[in-house]
Design a protein around this motif. Sequence first.
Motif, PDB file in Angstrom:
ATOM      1  N   PRO A  65       0.811  -1.383  -0.176  1.00  0.00           N
ATOM      2  CA  PRO A  65       0.031   0.199  -0.026  1.00  0.00           C
ATOM      3  C   PRO A  65       0.758   1.384  -0.005  1.00  0.00           C
ATOM      4  N   ALA A  66       0.499   2.405  -0.619  1.00  0.00           N
ATOM      5  CA  ALA A  66       1.206   3.421  -0.978  1.00  0.00           C
ATOM      6  C   ALA A  66       1.401   4.227   0.611  1.00  0.00           C
ATOM      7  N   ARG A  67       0.573   4.069   1.357  1.00  0.00           N
ATOM      8  CA  ARG A  67       0.493   4.766   2.710  1.00  0.00           C
ATOM      9  C   ARG A  67       1.776   4.020   3.478  1.00  0.00           C
ATOM     10  N   SER A  68       1.903   2.627   3.328  1.00  0.00           N
ATOM     11  CA  SER A  68       3.175   2.004   4.074  1.00  0.00           C
ATOM     12  C   SER A  68       4.499   2.851   4.057  1.00  0.00           C
ATOM     13  N   ALA A  69       4.553   3.374   2.750  1.00  0.00           N
ATOM     14  CA  ALA A  69       5.706   4.054   2.589  1.00  0.00           C
ATOM     15  C   ALA A  69       6.191   5.028   3.345  1.00  0.00           C
ATOM     16  N   ALA A  70       5.187   5.890   3.858  1.00  0.00           N
ATOM     17  CA  ALA A  70       5.577   7.020   4.683  1.00  0.00           C
ATOM     18  C   ALA A  70       6.302   6.620   6.053  1.00  0.00           C
ATOM     19  N   PRO A  71       5.658   5.683   6.618  1.00  0.00           N
ATOM     20  CA  PRO A  71       6.397   5.343   8.017  1.00  0.00           C
ATOM     21  C   PRO A  71       7.843   4.734   7.801  1.00  0.00           C
ATOM     22  N   ALA A  72       7.975   3.991   6.590  1.00  0.00           N
ATOM     23  CA  ALA A  72       9.172   3.551   6.217  1.00  0.00           C
ATOM     24  C   ALA A  72      10.081   4.607   6.065  1.00  0.00           C
ATOM     25  N   VAL A  73       9.872   5.865   5.372  1.00  0.00           N
ATOM     26  CA  VAL A  73      10.780   7.160   5.143  1.00  0.00           C
ATOM     27  C   VAL A  73      11.208   7.417   6.384  1.00  0.00           C
ATOM     28  N   VAL A  74      10.002   7.807   7.288  1.00  0.00           N
ATOM     29  CA  VAL A  74      10.474   8.587   8.529  1.00  0.00           C
ATOM     30  C   VAL A  74      11.237   7.835   9.466  1.00  0.00           C
ATOM     31  N   MET A  75      10.960   6.448   9.447  1.00  0.00           N
ATOM     32  CA  MET A  75      11.867   5.624  10.166  1.00  0.00           C
ATOM     33  C   MET A  75      13.456   5.514   9.812  1.00  0.00           C
ATOM     34  N   LEU A  76      13.477   5.523   8.404  1.00  0.00           N
ATOM     35  CA  LEU A  76      14.707   5.410   7.806  1.00  0.00           C
ATOM     36  C   LEU A  76      15.589   7.079   7.937  1.00  0.00           C
ATOM     37  N   GLY A  77      14.765   7.778   7.934  1.00  0.00           N
ATOM     38  CA  GLY A  77      15.424   9.225   8.145  1.00  0.00           C
ATOM     39  C   GLY A  77      15.840   9.408   9.787  1.00  0.00           C
ATOM     40  N   LEU A  78      15.003   8.918  10.691  1.00  0.00           N
ATOM     41  CA  LEU A  78      15.447   8.848  12.055  1.00  0.00           C
ATOM     42  C   LEU A  78      16.635   8.107  12.413  1.00  0.00           C
ATOM     43  N   VAL A  79      16.530   6.943  11.822  1.00  0.00           N
ATOM     44  CA  VAL A  79      17.826   5.861  12.100  1.00  0.00           C
ATOM     45  C   VAL A  79      19.037   6.561  11.510  1.00  0.00           C
ATOM     46  N   LEU A  80      18.862   7.114  10.475  1.00  0.00           N
ATOM     47  CA  LEU A  80      20.360   7.689   9.840  1.00  0.00           C
ATOM     48  C   LEU A  80      20.752   8.816  10.486  1.00  0.00           C
ATOM     49  N   ALA A  81      19.744   9.694  10.961  1.00  0.00           N
ATOM     50  CA  ALA A  81      20.127  11.056  11.761  1.00  0.00           C
ATOM     51  C   ALA A  81      20.836  10.540  12.974  1.00  0.00           C
ATOM     52  N   ALA A  82      20.246   9.553  13.659  1.00  0.00           N
ATOM     53  CA  ALA A  82      20.711   9.003  14.982  1.00  0.00           C
ATOM     54  C   ALA A  82      22.434   8.408  14.612  1.00  0.00           C
ATOM     55  N   ALA A  83      22.464   7.663  13.607  1.00  0.00           N
ATOM     56  CA  ALA A  83      23.711   7.026  13.156  1.00  0.00           C
ATOM     57  C   ALA A  83      24.626   8.158  13.032  1.00  0.00           C
ATOM     58  N   ARG A  84      24.250   9.121  12.218  1.00  0.00           N
ATOM     59  CA  ARG A  84      25.073  10.103  11.873  1.00  0.00           C
ATOM     60  C   ARG A  84      25.738  10.855  13.143  1.00  0.00           C
ATOM     61  N   LYS A  85      24.794  11.210  13.998  1.00  0.00           N
ATOM     62  CA  LYS A  85      25.156  11.682  15.295  1.00  0.00           C
ATOM     63  C   LYS A  85      26.188  10.992  16.119  1.00  0.00           C
ATOM     64  N   LEU A  86      25.884   9.815  16.014  1.00  0.00           N
ATOM     65  CA  LEU A  86      26.706   8.773  17.103  1.00  0.00           C
ATOM     66  C   LEU A  86      28.128   8.716  16.280  1.00  0.00           C
ATOM     67  N   ASP A  87      28.035   8.614  14.769  1.00  0.00           N
ATOM     68  CA  ASP A  87      29.474   8.583  14.279  1.00  0.00           C
ATOM     69  C   ASP A  87      30.275   9.934  14.516  1.00  0.00           C
ATOM     70  N   HIS A  88      29.487  11.213  14.445  1.00  0.00           N
ATOM     71  CA  HIS A  88      30.303  12.313  14.602  1.00  0.00           C
ATOM     72  C   HIS A  88      30.774  12.313  16.129  1.00  0.00           C
ATOM     73  N   ARG A  89      30.180  11.822  16.953  1.00  0.00           N
ATOM     74  CA  ARG A  89      30.550  11.841  18.429  1.00  0.00           C
ATOM     75  C   ARG A  89      31.944  10.757  18.530  1.00  0.00           C
ATOM     76  N   ILE A  90      31.824   9.848  18.028  1.00  0.00           N
ATOM     77  CA  ILE A  90      32.917   8.658  18.035  1.00  0.00           C
ATOM     78  C   ILE A  90      34.002   9.402  17.229  1.00  0.00           C
ATOM     79  N   VAL A  91      33.777   9.783  16.078  1.00  0.00           N
ATOM     80  CA  VAL A  91      34.899  10.300  15.263  1.00  0.00           C
ATOM     81  C   VAL A  91      35.671  11.649  16.110  1.00  0.00           C
ATOM     82  N   ALA A  92      34.951  12.461  17.001  1.00  0.00           N
ATOM     83  CA  ALA A  92      35.546  13.497  17.710  1.00  0.00           C
ATOM     84  C   ALA A  92      36.383  12.850  18.874  1.00  0.00           C
ATOM     85  N   LEU A  93      36.035  11.851  19.387  1.00  0.00           N
ATOM     86  CA  LEU A  93      36.773  10.918  20.211  1.00  0.00           C
ATOM     87  C   LEU A  93      38.104  10.299  19.883  1.00  0.00           C
TER      88      LEU A  93
END
Length: 241
Positions: free
Chosen positions: A132-160
């Motif tokens: 269903p077309a509506r199932s794509a929206a939660p997938a996009v939101v979830m992907l964006g949230l996880v990638l944002a969290a991963a990027r923030k964690l990565d920057h934290r580790i790189v800084a250390l």
Amino acid sequence: FTSNSVTVYHAAMAINAVVNSLLMPLAYLALRRLALPRWLACLGAAAAALVPEGVFYTQVALSDAIFPVVVLAWLLAVHTWLTARGRRASLGWGALSALLAGYSYAVHPRDLVVIVAFGLVTIYALVRRMVPARSAAPAVVMLGLVLAAARKLDHRIVALLYPEGPRSLSGEALNRLTSLHEQKKILYMACGQLWRVSTDTWGIAALGILAAVVLVFRPRVREDVRVMAALALIVLAAIVY
């Protein structure tokens, strides 16, 4: 929970070993979805979980130990999304597929391939009305949230780890991508990777690749199975490249 580097290393090894052991039940589920009998699926899953290439990485604190498990779990989640019946199931499995795709990229940068492949299969599934077309929206939101969290964690580790900044390999990568001679070297190395993974798995990987190719081009195979076989081959080829 500790500042002792030895304890941290041993804890990472323990976590890797536990996650790596999930390869057997996940492989069993994958083989059952290909309509194999229970006993044959069980034997195949046991063989996949015990190949030297996989067991070796459980002895060290490397992301390679859990990488196959995360990718296989993602493939199974995507397949369940494509075949789910019901609005809630479709929404849930779409979101879980996105979560695993994003997490795989957090585990290892080579899984940028998984992110791109997930985008392609999502577009294909929407065009073919497999989900269903509506199932794509939660997938996009979830992907964006996880990638944002991963990027923030990565920057934290790189800084250390690299207070003066990490070494950039973008110039070398660009040179390889724009040079015909370097492209030849990449293809040679890609063939070497495929040969190595075939020999290190007692030939199981080679059989799996051939089986996936057959599923893609066999006319009577269900569309969801053909899509998953193609997705697995695309991810494999892109990662090796």
